[in-house]
Design an enzyme around this catalytic site. Structure first.
Site, PDB file in Angstrom:
ATOM      1  N   TRP A 108       0.875  -1.225  -0.032  1.00  0.00           N
ATOM      2  CA  TRP A 108      -0.180  -0.017  -0.258  1.00  0.00           C
ATOM      3  C   TRP A 108       1.352   1.559   0.495  1.00  0.00           C
ATOM      4  O   TRP A 108       0.677   2.210  -1.028  1.00  0.00           O
ATOM      5  CB  TRP A 108      -1.128  -0.115   1.091  1.00  0.00           C
TER       6      TRP A 108
ATOM      7  N   ASP B 134      -1.114   6.398   6.256  1.00  0.00           N
ATOM      8  CA  ASP B 134      -2.356   5.823   6.301  1.00  0.00           C
ATOM      9  C   ASP B 134      -2.195   4.752   7.206  1.00  0.00           C
ATOM     10  O   ASP B 134      -1.771   3.558   8.114  1.00  0.00           O
ATOM     11  CB  ASP B 134      -1.907   5.741   4.701  1.00  0.00           C
TER      12      ASP B 134
ATOM     13  N   LYS C 215     -11.688  -1.393   7.286  1.00  0.00           N
ATOM     14  CA  LYS C 215     -10.778  -2.445   8.241  1.00  0.00           C
ATOM     15  C   LYS C 215     -11.326  -2.566   9.758  1.00  0.00           C
ATOM     16  O   LYS C 215     -11.386  -3.028  10.857  1.00  0.00           O
ATOM     17  CB  LYS C 215      -9.519  -2.170   8.465  1.00  0.00           C
TER      18      LYS C 215
HETATM   19  C1  PLP Z   1      -6.249  -1.713   2.572  1.00  0.00           C
HETATM   20  C2  PLP Z   1      -5.621  -0.263   2.710  1.00  0.00           C
HETATM   21  C3  PLP Z   1      -5.614  -0.034   1.459  1.00  0.00           C
HETATM   22  C4  PLP Z   1      -6.469   1.159   0.766  1.00  0.00           C
HETATM   23  O1  PLP Z   1      -7.378   0.300   1.003  1.00  0.00           O
HETATM   24  P1  PLP Z   1      -8.969   0.842   0.250  1.00  0.00           P
HETATM   25  O2  PLP Z   1     -10.027   1.351   1.219  1.00  0.00           O
HETATM   26  O3  PLP Z   1      -9.681  -0.115  -0.264  1.00  0.00           O
HETATM   27  O4  PLP Z   1      -8.379   1.954  -1.090  1.00  0.00           O
HETATM   28  C5  PLP Z   1      -4.862   1.366   1.765  1.00  0.00           C
HETATM   29  N1  PLP Z   1      -4.097   1.307   2.324  1.00  0.00           N
HETATM   30  C6  PLP Z   1      -3.866   0.178   3.960  1.00  0.00           C
HETATM   31  C7  PLP Z   1      -2.518   0.676   4.751  1.00  0.00           C
HETATM   32  C8  PLP Z   1      -4.302  -0.297   3.793  1.00  0.00           C
HETATM   33  O5  PLP Z   1      -5.040  -1.850   4.081  1.00  0.00           O
END
Ligand code: PLP
Length: 358
Positions: free
Chosen positions: A102, A171, A195
């Protein structure tokens, strides 16, 4: 399956059962409005209350200082990979820590809009380690420094303070609300909801106000200034996801806040890692100070046996234990909605499986 399973999915993930039930109980008639939340106008007074509650619950939960704005957007964490450089760009430079797939994507996207430099990458060893980042590693004249605090696929968590005068962007998609953090350490935090917050479709941005500026050159929807000025109601927000999230936030507050859930999360992770470390069959090769509390990866060392594990676990109601398709093995995502009983159920199965297969 006639009953609910233990869902270890990395995302979309398990949601708190009490919230699901509450939502279910008012799915056709929200608080005598005669309609579902999904059918409410986003300009109605009922929705307005939901929206403002969600913001104020989150502010309280994360102790968000008054000089930060909470924005509700769509497009997942992925859209933030572009929104962050577009909004924060002044000098035209940003530094990235590439500690997972990511993070790599975030860097690649930013590089379309500014000079994005990789300060450190652990890609050579499948994102399994982190070097010391010294004062001189991060450039001085940058708009921001981007990190991915929890690497969902590789099961690592970065618990470090970085020396930089630039705003740090984190993030937090896969560990937001799982542990107490000091928002002041960051210029901007973002997370997809699916999540640890609620249903997919919502992403949360917490941004220091001095980093928000008017910029008519970027697409309107991507402008933090537009979302801030309109209280995230410039256009139709993901109303149902925000409603669900507000109940999750409220539930956490009622439980005693992040402090309490963090204690539980530490216990859950310790229990599982201790079991793995003491077993002869399962392995996790991430150093202890780098291990994620949310995404626990492990292997048996035998791909066929891993497959058997995942299949048999599913038969016992322990689902979504396959590791990310890029690395294989197993991954148990144990977000806030999974209590210690779920972890014990998993360990129970792992014990049984180990006896039969070693
Ligand atoms: C799942 C995830 C993403 C992607 O998220 P989306 O909502 O599907 O765009 C980005 N960064 C991290 C750390 C993630 O776990």
């Amino acid at each position: 399956m006639s009953k609910r399973v233990y869902n270890f999915s990395a995302g979309p993930s398990a949601l708190p059962l009490d919230v699901l039930k509450e939502v279910g109980s008012e799915i056709t008639n929200y608080k005598n409005s005669g309609m579902s939340v999904m059918e409410l106008s986003h300009r109605s007074k009922e929705y307005d209350e939901i929206h403002n509650n969600a913001v104020s619950y989150l502010k309280k939960l994360m102790n968000v200082p008054d000089n930060y704005s909470i924005l509700f957007m769509q497009g997942g964490a992925t859209l933030q990979f572009s929104a962050v450089p577009l909004n924060l760009k002044k000098i035209g430079k940003a530094d990235y820590l590439v500690t997972g797939a990511w993070a790599k994507k975030a860097h690649k996207e930013a590089n379309k809009f500014l000079d994005a430099k990789i300060v450190f990458s652990s890609e050579d060893k499948n994102y399994s380690y982190l070097n010391e980042i010294g004062e001189n590693d991060i450039r001085k004249d940058i708009d921001y420094f981007h990190i991915t605090g929890n690497n969902t696929i590789y099961g690592t968590r970065i618990d470090k303070d970085f020396k930089t005068n630039a705003p740090i962007v984190n993030d937090m998609s896969s560990y937001i609300l799982s542990e107490e953090i000091d928002v002041n350490k960051y210029g901007l935090i973002y997370a997809g909801a699916q999540k640890n917050i609620g249903p997919a479709g919502l992403s949360v941005v917490i941004v220091r106000d001095d980093l928000i500026s008017k910029n008519d050159e970027i697409p309107t929807y991507l402008s933090y200034e537009i979302h801030k000025e309109n209280n995230s109601l410039y256009n139709t927000p993901p109303t149902f996801a925000i409603y669900f999230a507000s109940l999750v936030f409220k539930g956490l507050l009622d439980k005693g806040g992040i402090k309490e859930i963090e204690k539980e999360n530490i216990k859950k992770a310790e229990l599982l890692y201790d079991f793995i470390d003491n077993s002869t069959l399962y392995q996790n090769n991430i150093s202890k100070d780098l291990r994620s509390r949310m995404n626990v990866i492990f292997v048996t060392g035998n791909e066929e046996l891993d497959k058997k594990f995942i299949l048999e676990a599913k038969g016992e109601g322990l689902v979504n234990l396959a590791g990310h398709r890029s690395i294989g093995g197993m991954r148990a995502s144990i977000y806030n909605a999974l209590d210690i009983e779920s972890v014990k159920a998993l360990i129970n199965f792992m014990e049984k499986f180990e006896k039969v297969n070693s």
